[in-house]
Design an enzyme around this catalytic site. Structure first.
Site, PDB file in Angstrom:
ATOM      1  N   SER A 149       0.829  -1.199   0.000  1.00 29.95           N
ATOM      2  CA  SER A 149       0.000   0.000   0.000  1.00 29.95           C
ATOM      3  C   SER A 149       0.870   1.259   0.000  1.00 29.95           C
ATOM      4  O   SER A 149       1.622   1.486  -0.924  1.00 29.95           O
ATOM      5  CB  SER A 149      -0.956  -0.028   1.195  1.00 29.95           C
ATOM      6  OG  SER A 149      -1.881   1.012   1.119  1.00 29.95           O
ATOM      7  N   ASP A 306      -2.347   6.215  -3.933  1.00 28.68           N
ATOM      8  CA  ASP A 306      -1.182   5.491  -3.430  1.00 28.68           C
ATOM      9  C   ASP A 306      -0.795   4.368  -4.405  1.00 28.68           C
ATOM     10  O   ASP A 306      -1.481   4.147  -5.410  1.00 28.68           O
ATOM     11  CB  ASP A 306      -1.438   4.971  -2.017  1.00 28.68           C
ATOM     12  CG  ASP A 306      -2.484   3.891  -1.946  1.00 28.68           C
ATOM     13  OD1 ASP A 306      -3.226   3.707  -2.928  1.00 28.68           O
ATOM     14  OD2 ASP A 306      -2.585   3.226  -0.899  1.00 28.68           O
ATOM     15  N   ASP A 308      -1.005   1.134  -4.746  1.00 34.78           N
ATOM     16  CA  ASP A 308      -1.957   0.113  -5.210  1.00 34.78           C
ATOM     17  C   ASP A 308      -3.333   0.702  -5.498  1.00 34.78           C
ATOM     18  O   ASP A 308      -4.291  -0.029  -5.728  1.00 34.78           O
ATOM     19  CB  ASP A 308      -2.048  -1.057  -4.225  1.00 34.78           C
ATOM     20  CG  ASP A 308      -2.685  -0.673  -2.905  1.00 34.78           C
ATOM     21  OD1 ASP A 308      -2.426   0.436  -2.416  1.00 34.78           O
ATOM     22  OD2 ASP A 308      -3.429  -1.493  -2.330  1.00 34.78           O
ATOM     23  N   ASP A 310      -5.756   2.165  -3.903  1.00 39.30           N
ATOM     24  CA  ASP A 310      -6.982   2.010  -3.116  1.00 39.30           C
ATOM     25  C   ASP A 310      -7.262   3.257  -2.279  1.00 39.30           C
ATOM     26  O   ASP A 310      -8.397   3.503  -1.893  1.00 39.30           O
ATOM     27  CB  ASP A 310      -6.956   0.746  -2.255  1.00 39.30           C
ATOM     28  CG  ASP A 310      -5.810   0.700  -1.260  1.00 39.30           C
ATOM     29  OD1 ASP A 310      -4.950   1.601  -1.272  1.00 39.30           O
ATOM     30  OD2 ASP A 310      -5.767  -0.263  -0.461  1.00 39.30           O
TER      31      ASP A 310
END
Length: 580
Positions: A149, A306, A308, A310
């Site tokens: 993340s 960010d 990834d 999400d």
């Protein structure tokens, strides 16, 4: 420091085959040099599943993210999947732009496929919410995302999803960990040749066909029907070197946004995240370059996601042409109010609509939901609990999910994904900005109107780092210290209730709809409506404090927040420093 026999034994095992030569030599060098501290850091414990699954430093050892830990974890997952039924199981895998992400994804795919589990793997990096969607699209039993993340570049991670598209929750999480622990030796891992498994059809590469289906679901959320280009809105977007670049530009283009300025230096994948200290849209300095672009191009809004994709953070231009960074709480409140207002305008608000948020997310979102006659559920920190609620609503038919959010920049509108989705969040906040600009207003004007209706809510978070094995022990000591201490006042305001989520029975709604799982969280409720919450982070080596309050003005609210922080944080910092 002297190390235990267990640490010595674990380390010695990593100096032999089947560990590869590079790994064997590295661990042997640590042993020969007597670097007991580093050996303890790497072998005293094993990575555990937290709120985001496995996450750790990229390094060899049982307490690191490496292909061997990934293989063992995947073998445990495969064992669990195969013992829950006789049907043909399948899995989906995605990964981000970090060091070794694709390698770890391919390792996971090879292990799953070698255990008879057909595996679909994205051919290129893709956002985490698209993996959640793919699990449901392919009717998979499980899914994996390789990502850490928003953590620094030294980290990577491994998140597991179940057949509903949500991250694993009880009892699957504990049962999977038990299976992982049974895989004591690397020799217990079944792992065939990746390319051979592709040829036999046990591993299937996912192409752009899933992108199209995913984007169709995201675009269906659009609420502003007017031509976006006519609003004249200028959007600055940065994926912070991550997966958002693969989807978000196309989504914004298809809905009609033509004036989008991209932060060129950050559009390409870069596992070193070379332009930022941390690839975290919660961090001010991660947004500096994008803000410079906005100032240069006279942008209206900066959107950052960010690695990834999400989480989403935003910076907006106010009426004085100054750029303001909005908190995750305030961004979530804006998205919620925009969605509910538009649904009310077109008579699409369901009678049994539900908003789901975490216990550390602002109560402003509760007030907004209640004003639209929506049911509010408060769940533990971690979007997996919001996903769990979506599944519960579908199973019972009692409520219809509308929106969910957490203060850490995670939001989800719709149920096509069961994890937070910055792709849809970027679309909706861009639409909101365009809608407001067409009326001569800014997002800060919109937020001010929300405050005028519901009161001025604000929040501040403070994290105290405590890294390594020593840090884990210190964080436990902090939580014990707080449990032993009885606060009568915080910041000069009476504490009317102390809630211990580890030992008390806590319900997720005002009519006691469900009981929250036990969790290492303390919460203090004050007489003026302020709330202080403390919990160890589930994804990083730190302890987190959440301060939230409400008053009639920004100045008064910030004064109250600062006073609460000054009453607690210096003493905790001193306590931690003395023990580290």
């Amino acid at each position: 420091m002297a190390i235990s026999d267990l640490v010595k034994q674990r380390a010695y095992e990593w100096t032999k085959t089947p560990y590869d030569e590079e790994c064997r030599n590295e661990i042997k060098k640590l042993i020969d040099s007597g670097n007991d501290k580093e050996l303890a850091e790497r072998f005293a414990v094993e990575l555990e599943f937290g709120t985001g699954g496995l996450r750790g430093l990229i390094r060899n050892g049982t307490n690191g993210m490496n292909k061997y830990v990934v293989a063992r974890a995947t073998q445990g997952l495969a064992n669990y999947v195969n013992r829950i039924g006789t049907q043909q199981h399948s899995a989906a895998i995605a990964y981000d732009s970090r060091f070794f992400s694709k390698e770890f994804a391919m390792e996971s795919a090879a292990v799953l496929a070698s255990n008879g589990i057909k595996t679909y793997i994205f051919s290129e990096m893709r956002p985490t919410p698209e993996l959640s969607f793919a699990v449901r699209e392919f009717k998979c039993t499980t899914g994996i995302v390789i990502t850490a993340s928003h953590n620094p570049k030294e980290y990577n991670g491994y998140k597991v999803y179940w057949n509903d598209g949500g991250q694993i929750v009880s009892p699957h999480d504990k049962d999977i960990i038990n299976e992982v622990r049974k895989v004591e030796r690397l020799e217990d891992v079944k792992r065939g040749d990746f390319e051979s498994l592709v040829k036999t059809g046990m591993i299937v590469w996912i192409g752009k066909e899933v992108d199209e289906k995913f984007m169709k679901e995201v675009l269906s959320l659009s609420k502003f029907s007017k031509d976006m280009e006519k609003s004249g809105v200028k959007i600055v977007y940065t994926p912070l070197h991550g997966t958002g670049a693969t989807i978000i530009p196309e989504v914004l283009s298809r809905v009609g946004f033509k004036n989008v300025i991209y932060v060129d230096e950050q559009m390409k994948p870069d596992p070193s995240f070379s332009t930022v200290r941390k690839p975290n849209p919660e961090e001010r300095d991660a947004l500096d370059l994008a803000i410079k672009y906005a100032q240069k191009h006279n942008g209206d809004i900066v959107i950052a996601t960010d690695p990834d994709a999400d989480r989403m953070g935003i910076v907006v231009k106010n009426s004085n042409n100054e750029f303001e960074i909005l908190s995750g709480n305030h961004t979530g409140a804006i998205l919620e109010y925009y969605l509910l207002s538009k649904m009310k305008e077109n008579n699409s608000l369901p009678f049994n609509g539900a908003i789901v948020k975490t216990i550390v997310t602002t109560d402003l979102q509760d007030k907004i939901a209640e004003s639209f006659s929506m049911k509010v559920f408060n769940v533990l920190t971690g979007f997996k609990y919001i996903g769990e609620k979506i599944k519960s609503f579908e199973d019972t038919g009692k409520y219809k999910y509308i929106f969910g959010g957490e203060e850490s920049y995670g939001y989800l509108a719709g149920t096509y994904s069961r994890d937070k989705d910055s792709v849809a969040a970027a679309l909706l906040i861009s639409e909101c900005c365009a809608y407001l600009k067409s009326q001569g207003l800014t997002i800060t004007d919109y937020l001010d109107s929300i405050f005028k209706r519901y009161g001025f809510y604000n929040d501040k978070n403070v994290s105290i780092d405590a890294e390594g094995l020593e840090g884990l022990a210190v964080i436990k000591d902090v939580m014990k210290k707080l449990r032993d201490k009885s606060y009568e006042k915080i910041g000069g305001v009476d504490v009317v209730k102390a809630v211990d989520y580890m030992n008390d029975t806590i319900f997720d709604s005002d009519d006691c709809d469900g009981v929250l799982p036990k969790s290492d969280v303390l919460q203090y409720k004050l007489s003026d409506g302020s709330i202080v919450t403390v919990r160890p982070s589930g994804t990083e080596p730190k302890i987190k404090f959440y301060f939230s309050t409400k008053s009639n003005s920004r100045k008064e609210t910030n004064f109250k927040l600062d006073r609460m922080i000054d009453d607690i944080i210096p003493g905790i910092k001193l306590f931690v420093e003395k023990r580290m």
